[in-house]
Motif scaffolding. Structure first.
Motif, PDB file in Angstrom:
ATOM      1  N   LYS A 313       4.497  60.391  25.363  1.00 27.07           N
ATOM      2  CA  LYS A 313       4.300  60.291  26.822  1.00 27.07           C
ATOM      3  C   LYS A 313       3.723  58.919  27.185  1.00 27.07           C
ATOM      4  N   ARG A 314       2.675  58.546  26.486  1.00 25.46           N
ATOM      5  CA  ARG A 314       2.003  57.279  26.784  1.00 25.46           C
ATOM      6  C   ARG A 314       2.952  56.093  26.608  1.00 25.46           C
ATOM      7  N   LYS A 315       3.710  56.132  25.544  1.00 25.44           N
ATOM      8  CA  LYS A 315       4.639  55.013  25.268  1.00 25.44           C
ATOM      9  C   LYS A 315       5.701  54.921  26.358  1.00 25.44           C
ATOM     10  N   ILE A 361      -6.741  55.708  18.386  1.00 29.06           N
ATOM     11  CA  ILE A 361      -6.940  57.081  18.816  1.00 29.06           C
ATOM     12  C   ILE A 361      -5.906  57.406  19.903  1.00 29.06           C
ATOM     13  N   LYS A 362      -5.812  56.490  20.859  1.00 26.40           N
ATOM     14  CA  LYS A 362      -4.811  56.636  21.908  1.00 26.40           C
ATOM     15  C   LYS A 362      -4.308  55.249  22.245  1.00 26.40           C
ATOM     16  N   SER A 363      -3.026  55.121  22.451  1.00 28.36           N
ATOM     17  CA  SER A 363      -2.541  53.802  22.840  1.00 28.36           C
ATOM     18  C   SER A 363      -2.772  53.644  24.334  1.00 28.36           C
ATOM     19  N   HIS A 364      -3.692  52.769  24.686  1.00 26.66           N
ATOM     20  CA  HIS A 364      -4.022  52.647  26.105  1.00 26.66           C
ATOM     21  C   HIS A 364      -2.938  51.925  26.876  1.00 26.66           C
ATOM     22  N   HIS A 365      -2.801  52.419  28.083  1.00 29.32           N
ATOM     23  CA  HIS A 365      -1.801  51.923  28.985  1.00 29.32           C
ATOM     24  C   HIS A 365      -2.305  50.617  29.586  1.00 29.32           C
ATOM     25  N   ASN A 366      -1.596  49.534  29.383  1.00 30.19           N
ATOM     26  CA  ASN A 366      -1.971  48.299  30.065  1.00 30.19           C
ATOM     27  C   ASN A 366      -0.740  47.435  30.231  1.00 30.19           C
ATOM     28  N   PHE A 409      -9.791  56.635  36.600  1.00 26.57           N
ATOM     29  CA  PHE A 409      -8.563  57.426  36.511  1.00 26.57           C
ATOM     30  C   PHE A 409      -7.637  56.705  35.536  1.00 26.57           C
ATOM     31  N   PRO A 410      -7.093  57.400  34.556  1.00 23.76           N
ATOM     32  CA  PRO A 410      -6.328  56.706  33.510  1.00 23.76           C
ATOM     33  C   PRO A 410      -4.961  56.221  34.000  1.00 23.76           C
ATOM     34  N   GLY A 411      -4.519  55.128  33.412  1.00 25.17           N
ATOM     35  CA  GLY A 411      -3.208  54.577  33.760  1.00 25.17           C
ATOM     36  C   GLY A 411      -2.072  55.592  33.693  1.00 25.17           C
ATOM     37  N   PRO A 412      -1.972  56.412  32.642  1.00 21.72           N
ATOM     38  CA  PRO A 412      -0.866  57.388  32.563  1.00 21.72           C
ATOM     39  C   PRO A 412      -1.045  58.570  33.512  1.00 21.72           C
ATOM     40  N   GLY A 413      -2.157  58.578  34.253  1.00 23.73           N
ATOM     41  CA  GLY A 413      -2.342  59.561  35.310  1.00 23.73           C
ATOM     42  C   GLY A 413      -2.336  61.007  34.844  1.00 23.73           C
ATOM     43  N   TRP A 451     -19.705  61.024  35.492  1.00 26.95           N
ATOM     44  CA  TRP A 451     -18.887  59.829  35.186  1.00 26.95           C
ATOM     45  C   TRP A 451     -17.432  60.079  35.549  1.00 26.95           C
ATOM     46  N   GLN A 452     -16.964  61.258  35.198  1.00 27.06           N
ATOM     47  CA  GLN A 452     -15.566  61.571  35.428  1.00 27.06           C
ATOM     48  C   GLN A 452     -15.385  63.084  35.452  1.00 27.06           C
ATOM     49  N   ALA A 453     -14.625  63.580  36.396  1.00 23.32           N
ATOM     50  CA  ALA A 453     -14.360  65.016  36.468  1.00 23.32           C
ATOM     51  C   ALA A 453     -12.911  65.226  36.876  1.00 23.32           C
ATOM     52  N   ASP A 485     -20.232  54.279  29.481  1.00 19.58           N
ATOM     53  CA  ASP A 485     -19.131  53.335  29.318  1.00 19.58           C
ATOM     54  C   ASP A 485     -17.821  54.013  28.913  1.00 19.58           C
ATOM     55  N   GLY A 486     -17.819  55.334  28.877  1.00 17.92           N
ATOM     56  CA  GLY A 486     -16.600  56.037  28.478  1.00 17.92           C
ATOM     57  C   GLY A 486     -16.393  56.093  26.970  1.00 17.92           C
ATOM     58  N   MET A 487     -17.241  55.393  26.218  1.00 20.26           N
ATOM     59  CA  MET A 487     -17.064  55.363  24.762  1.00 20.26           C
ATOM     60  C   MET A 487     -17.633  56.627  24.119  1.00 20.26           C
ATOM     61  N   SER A 522     -18.254  67.431  23.718  1.00 20.76           N
ATOM     62  CA  SER A 522     -18.734  66.074  23.939  1.00 20.76           C
ATOM     63  C   SER A 522     -17.775  65.102  23.269  1.00 20.76           C
ATOM     64  N   LYS A 523     -17.982  63.805  23.518  1.00 21.60           N
ATOM     65  CA  LYS A 523     -17.180  62.763  22.876  1.00 21.60           C
ATOM     66  C   LYS A 523     -18.088  61.875  22.067  1.00 21.60           C
ATOM     67  N   PRO A 524     -17.931  61.635  20.787  1.00 21.61           N
ATOM     68  CA  PRO A 524     -17.105  62.431  19.912  1.00 21.61           C
ATOM     69  C   PRO A 524     -17.717  63.823  19.739  1.00 21.61           C
ATOM     70  N   GLY A 526     -14.731  65.223  20.733  1.00 28.06           N
ATOM     71  CA  GLY A 526     -13.583  65.286  21.643  1.00 28.06           C
ATOM     72  C   GLY A 526     -13.331  63.922  22.253  1.00 28.06           C
ATOM     73  N   THR A 527     -12.298  63.798  23.059  1.00 27.79           N
ATOM     74  CA  THR A 527     -12.173  62.630  23.916  1.00 27.79           C
ATOM     75  C   THR A 527     -12.343  63.144  25.336  1.00 27.79           C
ATOM     76  N   ILE A 528     -12.439  62.230  26.293  1.00 30.30           N
ATOM     77  CA  ILE A 528     -12.660  62.667  27.670  1.00 30.30           C
ATOM     78  C   ILE A 528     -11.403  63.329  28.206  1.00 30.30           C
ATOM     79  N   GLU A 529     -10.290  62.627  28.089  1.00 30.08           N
ATOM     80  CA  GLU A 529      -9.021  63.212  28.512  1.00 30.08           C
ATOM     81  C   GLU A 529      -8.555  64.205  27.453  1.00 30.08           C
ATOM     82  N   TRP A 530      -7.608  65.050  27.842  1.00 24.29           N
ATOM     83  CA  TRP A 530      -7.113  66.046  26.890  1.00 24.29           C
ATOM     84  C   TRP A 530      -6.029  65.500  25.981  1.00 24.29           C
TER      85      TRP A 530
HETATM   86  P1  XMP Z   1     -10.794  59.056  26.311  1.00 22.33           P
HETATM   87  O1  XMP Z   1      -9.888  60.176  26.716  1.00 22.33           O
HETATM   88  O2  XMP Z   1     -10.165  58.127  25.303  1.00 22.33           O
HETATM   89  O3  XMP Z   1     -10.996  58.184  27.609  1.00 22.33           O
HETATM   90  O4  XMP Z   1     -12.147  59.528  25.884  1.00 22.33           O
HETATM   91  C1  XMP Z   1     -11.997  57.224  27.818  1.00 22.33           C
HETATM   92  C2  XMP Z   1     -11.820  56.672  29.205  1.00 22.33           C
HETATM   93  O5  XMP Z   1     -10.601  55.924  29.291  1.00 22.33           O
HETATM   94  C3  XMP Z   1      -9.749  56.501  30.250  1.00 22.33           C
HETATM   95  N1  XMP Z   1      -8.405  56.420  29.719  1.00 22.33           N
HETATM   96  C4  XMP Z   1      -7.509  55.497  30.080  1.00 22.33           C
HETATM   97  N2  XMP Z   1      -7.581  54.521  30.990  1.00 22.33           N
HETATM   98  N3  XMP Z   1      -5.380  53.874  30.479  1.00 22.33           N
HETATM   99  C5  XMP Z   1      -6.503  53.722  31.199  1.00 22.33           C
HETATM  100  O6  XMP Z   1      -6.531  52.849  32.068  1.00 22.33           O
HETATM  101  C6  XMP Z   1      -5.241  54.834  29.541  1.00 22.33           C
HETATM  102  O7  XMP Z   1      -4.201  54.936  28.900  1.00 22.33           O
HETATM  103  C7  XMP Z   1      -6.358  55.694  29.337  1.00 22.33           C
HETATM  104  N4  XMP Z   1      -6.578  56.726  28.506  1.00 22.33           N
HETATM  105  C8  XMP Z   1      -7.850  57.182  28.756  1.00 22.33           C
HETATM  106  C9  XMP Z   1     -10.225  57.905  30.450  1.00 22.33           C
HETATM  107  O8  XMP Z   1      -9.856  58.419  31.729  1.00 22.33           O
HETATM  108  C10 XMP Z   1     -11.723  57.735  30.281  1.00 22.33           C
HETATM  109  O9  XMP Z   1     -12.308  57.215  31.458  1.00 22.33           O
END
Ligand code: XMP
Length: 531
Positions: A313-315, A361-366, A409-413, A451-453, A485-487, A522-524, A526-530
C-alpha cells in the motif's frame, strides 16, 4: 550548503556532535532560551568552518566512543585558542581534559569497582560558587539530581581547571576553568532527568554574552528576505498536504513572493472528513494562494483495489504521489523551485554519522528524489526549525490555532488506518467514526493533551444486537497516544466514562460499526499507526 552561511544577524552557538543520543536536546534547551544554535558532526568542524560560522560559544556533546581509544573523535585543537566560552558534556568533558593536558581513564563497566555510572545521581557543591551554577546549590548540604551515562571518567584535571561539584562516583562531576570560560560536566544537563539542567545552559549562554535574539518575528523577516534572494523572479511549486509543515512553508513563501508560488494539493481520496475542502478553502480563499486541487482519488483507490499488504500500500501511494505531483507541476509554466517543509530534525538525521535505524519498520511516504527527477532546486524555509518552532512561526503568520495545533496525519492517510483491503465503503465508515471520536475528544477538552488520536477500522465483522435485531458489522479500534516526537509513545489513559460514552456515540451515529475497542499498546512494541 550549510545553513549557517545564510545566517548573518543572530548570535550563533556551535554544538559539536560526538554522537550522543541526546544532542538534539541540547539544541532544544538553547532554542528555548532564544539562542540560535546549529549541530554539526565533529568531522565537519574544521577551524575554517569555525571562522566562517563565527560562533559566540561552543558546546561539545556527549558521545558513545571512548577518548582513550586511539582515533576516537576530537574537535580541532585550535578551538581552545579561538577565545569563546566552551561547555563540554560527558564525552565532551573528557575530550576537553584530554586535549588540555588532563587525563581520562577507561571505566570498568562490568566487574565492579569501576566508576562507570548510568542513571540518576546526585551532585554536591564543592569549592567556590560558580556563576554558571546560579540557581543550583543554595548551601553546602544541597544536592542536585543529575543524569549520568558514562563508562570512562576524568582521573586528572587539565591545568587551570577546578572542581565545583562532585557525585559519589564522579569526583569531577562539575569542573571549570573560569578564567577561560571553559566548563565541563560529567552528566547530561539537557535531559529531563537533570531537572535543573536548563538553568545551567541559561547561565552559560548569559556568561557567553548571548542576547536571546532568536525570536520568531526576527526569523520570519529573515526567512522572507532569504526566500526572495534565492528565488528572484522565478516560479515556485509547493506540495501541500494539509499538514502543519507544508502549510507554514506555503504561507511563508507566499508572503515572500506572492503569486510566484503555486501550491499543488494531491487529494488521494484517503483524507479525513471535509479535509480536502478545508485545505482548499483555507489556502485558495483565505490566503489567495494559487492552488491546484488535484483530485486523483479514482486513480489511487483504483490501484489500491484488492491490496492488503501494508508495505505494498505504502509503495503504491508513494509512487502514484510522485507521478501525479509531477504531472501537475509540469503544467506550471517556468517553475524552477520546489518548496518543501523539511525540518531541522530531518536535516540532522540525514547527516548523522552514527547512522539511522538499520531496519525499515515502515517505508515513510515522502517526495524524496522528486527535485532531481524534475530538475528543480529546493526551497526549504523551515530547515532550521524544530516542530514546535514551526507551530510558533505558523502563529506568527496568522494561521489559526485550530489548524496549527492539529495532530500529525500520515502521508498515506486513511490507507494505513484500514488494515486489510481498502474499500470506499470502509473509508466512508472510517471517516464518520473518526469525526465522532475527534469531536468527543474536543468536547472533553482533551485534544491538546494528546499527540495523536484516530480510529482504525478493523478487517473483521462481529455480531451485535441493536433494538431487536441482529447486526453483523465492522469493529473499530480507537487510538490515542501521548508522545514528544512520535518516536516513542504511550497510550492515553482515558476514563472509562469517556470510553463508554464514545463507544456508544460511534455505534449509534455511525452505520456499519457495531463494536468499539480501545488500543492500549505503547510504542515500542507497537507503532502509532496500525500499518
Ligand atoms: P508510527 O506508526 O511509525 O508513526 O509509530 C510515527 C508517526 O509518523 C506518522 N507516520 C507517517 N507520516 N508519512 C508520514 O508523513 C508516513 O508514511 C507515515 N507513517 C507514519 C504517524 O502518523 C505518527 O505520527
Amino acid at each position: 550548503m550549510a545553513a549557517h552561511m545564510n545566517i548573518q544577524t543572530h548570535d550563533r552557538l556551535l554544538i559539536i556532535d560526538f554522537g550522543s543520543q541526546v544532542t538534539q536536546l541540547i539544541a532544544r534547551r538553547l532554542r528555548e532560551l532564544n539562542v540560535y544554535c546549529e549541530i554539526h558532526p565533529y568531522q565537519n568542524v574544521t577551524m575554517d568552518f569555525v571562522h566562517k560560522m563565527a560562533p559566540k560559544a561552543v558546546i561539545f556533546s556527549g558521545g558513545p566512543d571512548s577518548v582513550v581509544r586511539e582515533g576516537s573523535p576530537r574537535p580541532p585543537q585550535e578551538i581552545f585558542d579561538y577565545g569563546v566560552p566552551i561547555l563540554g558534556i560527558c564525552y565532551g568533558q573528557q575530550v576537553m581534559m584530554q586535549q588540555l593536558g588532563g587525563k581520562v581513564e577507561g571505566g570498568k563497566i562490568s566487574g565492579g569497582g569501576g566508576t562507570a555510572e548510568f542513571g540518576r545521581a546526585y551532585v554536591k557543591p564543592r569549592g567556590e560558587k560558580l556563576a554558571v551554577l546560579d540557581g543550583w546549590f543554595q548551601n553546602d548540604d544541597d544536592h542536585e539530581q543529575v543524569w549520568m551515562s558514562h563508562g570512562d571518567h576524568v582521573s586528572k584535571l587539565a591545568p587551570g581547571f577546578e572542581v565545583y561539584g562532585t557525585s559519589p562516583n564522579a569526583p569531577y562531576a562539575i569542573t571549570a576553568d573560569v578564567s577561560r570560560n571553559f566548563y565541563a560536566v560529567q552528566f547530561h544537563p539537557e535531559v529531563h532527568h537533570t531537572p535543573n539542567g536548563a538553568k545551567l545552559y541559561e547561565n552559560f549562554v548569559r556568561a557567553a554574552g548571548f542576547s536571546g535574539d532568536w525570536t520568531m518575528g526576527a526569523y520570519r523577516e529573515e526567512a522572507i528576505r532569504k526566500i526572495r534572494e534565492q528565488v528572484g523572479d522565478k516560479q515556485v511549486i509547493c506540495g501541500l498536504s494539509g499538514g502543519v509543515d507544508s502549510s507554514v512553508a506555503a504561507v511563508l513563501i507566499h508572503e515572500a513572493i506572492g503569486d510566484q508560488l503555486t501550491c499543488v494539493f494531491v487529494d488521494h481520496g484517503l483524507l479525513r472528513m471535509n479535509e480536502a475542502d478545508e485545505v482548499v478553502s483555507m489556502f485558495r480563499d483565505n490566503y489567495n494562494i494559487p492552488l491546484i486541487h488535484a483530485d486523483e482519488s479514482e486513480l489511487f483507490l483504483g490501484e489500491l483495489d484488492g491490496v492488503s499488504d501494508p508495505e505494498t500500500k505504502r509503495k503504491i501511494i508513494g509512487r502514484l504521489f510522485i507521478d501525479v505531483f509531477q504531472k501537475h507541476a509540469n503544467a506550471i509554466e517556468g517553475a524552477e523551485f520546489l518548496a518543501q517543509g523539511t525540518l531541522y530534525p530531518d536535516v540532522i538525521e540525514s547527516v548523522s554519522f552514527s547512522g539511522g535505524p538499520s531496519v525499515t519498520i515502515k517505508s515513510h511516504h515522502n517526495v524524496g528524489g522528486l527535485p532531481e527527477k524534475m530538475g528543480l532546486k529546493l526551497v526549504e524555509p523551515l530547515r532550521e526549525l524544530f516542530k514546535d518552532e514551526v507551530r510558533a512561526l505558523g502563529r506568527e503568520l496568522g494561521l489559526p490555532d485550530s489548524f496549527i495545533g492539529r495532530h500529525p496525519f500520515p502521508g498515506p492517510g486513511l490507507a494505513i488506518r484500514c488494515p486489510g483491503e481498502i474499500t470506499r465503503q470502509k473509508l466512508e465508515i472510517l471517516r464518520k467514526a473518526d469525526a465522532v471520536y475527534i469531536d468527543q475528544i474536543r468536547k472533553h477538552g482533551l485534544y491538546n493533551e494528546i499527540w495523536q488520536a484516530f480510529v482504525a477500522i478493523l478487517p473483521v465483522r462481529t455480531v451485535g444486537v441493536m433494538g431487536d435485531g441482529r447486526t453483523y458489522d465492522f469493529a473499530c479500534a480507537l487510538r490515542a497516544v501521548t508522545s514528544v516526537d512520535g518516536m516513542t509513545a504511550d497510550y492515553y489513559p482515558y476514563s472509562h466514562e469517556f470510553l463508554g460514552e464514545t463507544a456508544t456515540r460511534i455505534i449509534n451515529e455511525v452505520e456499519g460499526i457495531n463494536r468499539v475497542t480501545y488500543d492500549i499498546t505503547s510504542k515500542p512494541p507497537g507503532t502509532i499507526e496500525w500499518e
